[in-house]
Design a protein around this motif. Sequence first.
Motif, PDB file in Angstrom:
ATOM      1  N   ILE A  22       2.737 -18.137 -77.989  1.00 17.51           N
ATOM      2  CA  ILE A  22       2.702 -19.074 -78.438  1.00 17.51           C
ATOM      3  C   ILE A  22       1.470 -20.028 -78.375  1.00 17.51           C
ATOM      4  N   LYS A  23       1.012 -20.976 -79.381  1.00 18.03           N
ATOM      5  CA  LYS A  23      -0.093 -21.806 -79.103  1.00 18.03           C
ATOM      6  C   LYS A  23      -0.158 -22.932 -79.569  1.00 18.03           C
ATOM      7  N   PHE A  24      -0.457 -24.173 -78.658  1.00 19.31           N
ATOM      8  CA  PHE A  24      -0.586 -25.473 -79.186  1.00 19.31           C
ATOM      9  C   PHE A  24      -1.788 -25.762 -79.978  1.00 19.31           C
ATOM     10  N   ASN A  25      -2.170 -26.315 -81.074  1.00 23.64           N
ATOM     11  CA  ASN A  25      -3.486 -26.629 -81.384  1.00 23.64           C
ATOM     12  C   ASN A  25      -4.396 -27.485 -80.560  1.00 23.64           C
ATOM     13  N   SER A  26      -5.270 -27.928 -80.757  1.00 25.06           N
ATOM     14  CA  SER A  26      -6.189 -28.851 -79.924  1.00 25.06           C
ATOM     15  C   SER A  26      -5.492 -30.005 -79.889  1.00 25.06           C
ATOM     16  N   GLU A  27      -4.995 -30.761 -80.948  1.00 27.46           N
ATOM     17  CA  GLU A  27      -4.425 -31.827 -80.843  1.00 27.46           C
ATOM     18  C   GLU A  27      -3.044 -32.009 -80.362  1.00 27.46           C
ATOM     19  N   GLY A  28      -2.230 -30.838 -80.426  1.00 28.05           N
ATOM     20  CA  GLY A  28      -1.116 -30.715 -79.735  1.00 28.05           C
ATOM     21  C   GLY A  28       0.019 -31.223 -80.935  1.00 28.05           C
ATOM     22  N   ASP A  29      -0.474 -31.309 -82.341  1.00 27.17           N
ATOM     23  CA  ASP A  29       0.833 -31.656 -83.137  1.00 27.17           C
ATOM     24  C   ASP A  29       1.192 -30.543 -84.045  1.00 27.17           C
ATOM     25  N   LEU A  30       0.518 -29.415 -83.785  1.00 27.91           N
ATOM     26  CA  LEU A  30       0.990 -27.931 -84.560  1.00 27.91           C
ATOM     27  C   LEU A  30       1.324 -27.233 -83.180  1.00 27.91           C
ATOM     28  N   LEU A  31       2.332 -26.324 -83.489  1.00 27.47           N
ATOM     29  CA  LEU A  31       2.422 -25.203 -82.587  1.00 27.47           C
ATOM     30  C   LEU A  31       2.558 -23.803 -83.451  1.00 27.47           C
TER      31      LEU A  31
END
Length: 348
Positions: free
Chosen positions: A33-42
């Motif tokens: 699992i990975k967050f995007n750089s803004e953290g709004d998407l997983l």
Amino acid sequence: MLLSHILVGVLRTMLLVDRPILLQGHERSLTQIKFNSEGDLLFSCSKDHIINVWFSHNGERLGTYDGHNGTVWTIDADSQSRFLVSGSADNELRLWNVSDGKCLYVWEFPTAVKRVAFSDDDERVVCITEQRMGHQCVIRVFKLNRDGDGTTQPEHMFSPIGSKATVCAFTYTPNLIITGHESGKIALFDVVTGTEVLNNERAHMDVVTDLQLSADRSYFVTSSKDKTARIHDTKTLRVLKTFATETPLNSAALAPNKPYVLVGGGQEAMQVTTTSLRQGKFETRFWHKVFEEEVGRVKGHFGPINTIAVHPTGTSYASGGEDGFIRVHHFDESYFRVKPYGDLQLED
């Protein structure tokens, strides 16, 4: 250290998380699992061949990236959340458009793709293909055409000598990547020449299962089947801190803005069919990365934890398990009020 024991006692009582958001979009074990750089998407991938994308704040699933015909082992998104890359047991590396789920390009290899990672400038992608069926483990670097559809051919490729690579990431130095290996070795490779610039043969005593970099890429944390997680200096590969547990570890992550390391793992499913949840060690464990003391645990999974990711701002974290569930935990206010160094104030 008396101070460290006092602080750990305080932290154990205050390291609290809100009720988790349970994400149920996979039918088989989670692999990464990975967050995007803004953290709004997983982003999540699994042995069920599916890649999902979710809103991290409420767990709503936005959609899926369909196309792989085997276990999807690895994923990564660029810093602009424009491109997603994925590697699978179907021997394919795929490039996706994040916004509409369209597959832009497919690279085919002789063996499975086990790890992918973007460079910090989003210009390149590194991938590791499996050593199997007479084929060597190969590390390939692609330069993406960011002005077009992203497609390209390999810019560099080489095979590490000796133990096969299992994880990799770009460092802050151009053309230099870090690799973790089946033997427990950590190494730095020059991707242009394919030469091993530096190594630490004794970084771990067993397979390196995960590697995650700090925000500035000056240090990184690894997990291993040898039941330890370790922090290493990126430039020298020297082990800075060690976090020893009693269970094989599958993932380790660094908490931004707080001195914590999160680790997860557990005994293999076939070894714990007759044991309790607690004995299986299916918990996310928090360690103080300076004092090397355990400061808290979060339960919930009904099988080994395979992958952990922390929100880029440090407000939450997510774990993916062998049970097929993703659990997103948002930290409550006490987590941010606690003073992990006592009255000592450190500047970021």
